[in-house]
Design a protein around this motif. Sequence first.
Motif, short mmCIF file in Angstrom:
data_model
loop_
_atom_site.label_atom_id
_atom_site.label_comp_id
_atom_site.label_asym_id
_atom_site.label_seq_id
_atom_site.Cartn_x
_atom_site.Cartn_y
_atom_site.Cartn_z
N LEU A 149 0.81 -1.22 0.00
CA LEU A 149 0.00 0.00 0.00
C LEU A 149 0.84 1.27 0.00
N GLY A 150 2.10 1.16 0.36
CA GLY A 150 2.99 2.31 0.38
C GLY A 150 2.79 3.16 1.63
N GLY A 151 3.72 3.15 2.51
CA GLY A 151 3.61 3.92 3.74
C GLY A 151 3.10 3.08 4.90
N SER A 152 2.81 3.76 6.00
CA SER A 152 2.31 3.09 7.21
C SER A 152 0.80 3.18 7.26
N LYS A 153 0.16 2.48 6.38
CA LYS A 153 -1.30 2.55 6.28
C LYS A 153 -1.99 1.42 7.03
N VAL A 154 -1.30 0.32 7.22
CA VAL A 154 -1.85 -0.81 7.98
C VAL A 154 -1.35 -0.68 9.42
N VAL A 155 -2.30 -0.64 10.36
CA VAL A 155 -1.94 -0.47 11.76
C VAL A 155 -1.61 -1.82 12.38
N ARG A 156 -2.49 -2.78 12.23
CA ARG A 156 -2.25 -4.12 12.77
C ARG A 156 -3.06 -5.16 12.01
N VAL A 157 -2.71 -6.40 12.28
CA VAL A 157 -3.38 -7.55 11.67
C VAL A 157 -3.91 -8.42 12.80
N TYR A 158 -5.14 -8.88 12.65
CA TYR A 158 -5.75 -9.76 13.65
C TYR A 158 -6.01 -11.11 13.00
N PHE A 159 -5.64 -12.19 13.70
CA PHE A 159 -5.97 -13.54 13.25
C PHE A 159 -7.37 -13.85 13.76
N THR A 160 -8.32 -14.04 12.88
CA THR A 160 -9.66 -14.42 13.33
C THR A 160 -9.87 -15.93 13.22
N GLU A 161 -9.03 -16.59 12.42
CA GLU A 161 -9.07 -18.05 12.33
C GLU A 161 -7.66 -18.49 11.98
N LEU A 162 -7.15 -19.45 12.75
CA LEU A 162 -5.80 -19.96 12.51
C LEU A 162 -5.78 -21.45 12.82
N VAL A 163 -5.54 -22.24 11.78
CA VAL A 163 -5.42 -23.69 11.92
C VAL A 163 -4.14 -24.11 11.24
#
Length: 165
Positions: A149-163
């Motif tokens: 995306l270019g730059g600091s546009k994503v703050v964080r990532v959340y795992f809602t499902e992880l197997v």
Amino acid sequence: MAEEEKEKKKGGKLKWIILIVLLLVLLGGGGFVAWKFFFSKPTGETDQPQQVQLDANAQGESSPKDAQVVTLPTFLVNLADPLGRRYIKLTLDVEVVNPEIAKELEAAQAKVRDAVILLLSSKSYADLAPLENKILLKNELVTRLNQILGGSKVVRVYFTELVIQ
């Protein structure tokens, strides 16, 4: 002549006894050194697990007021294990700084999916099993998405499902 043979036999037994004692001393010393370097803990080290920063909130940062969460489709990827029998199923929610960036993220779905699939397929089960490594994976995903995306546009990532299987 019989006395000379007895002295030679005594000398032979003495050599064997010295050789065995020397071998035991070397093995004991080597064992101690191996234990000291590989199994004993340095002074001050405890059995407590290291604290890992879970996300930006743990560092005192707060989410932007305009932040929006975008749910990405589920990823099902083979892991880089030798037998190729393990896979990961992962569903992500991505927090971005504002709604315009959410639209950019949705427009770049192909690039995002490609980057996530390449990252996940490079990992093995051993790379992903510990909790600390899952947190590192979240940080890697944020970095990859910000590169797209270019730059600091994503703050964080959340795992809602992880197997991982």
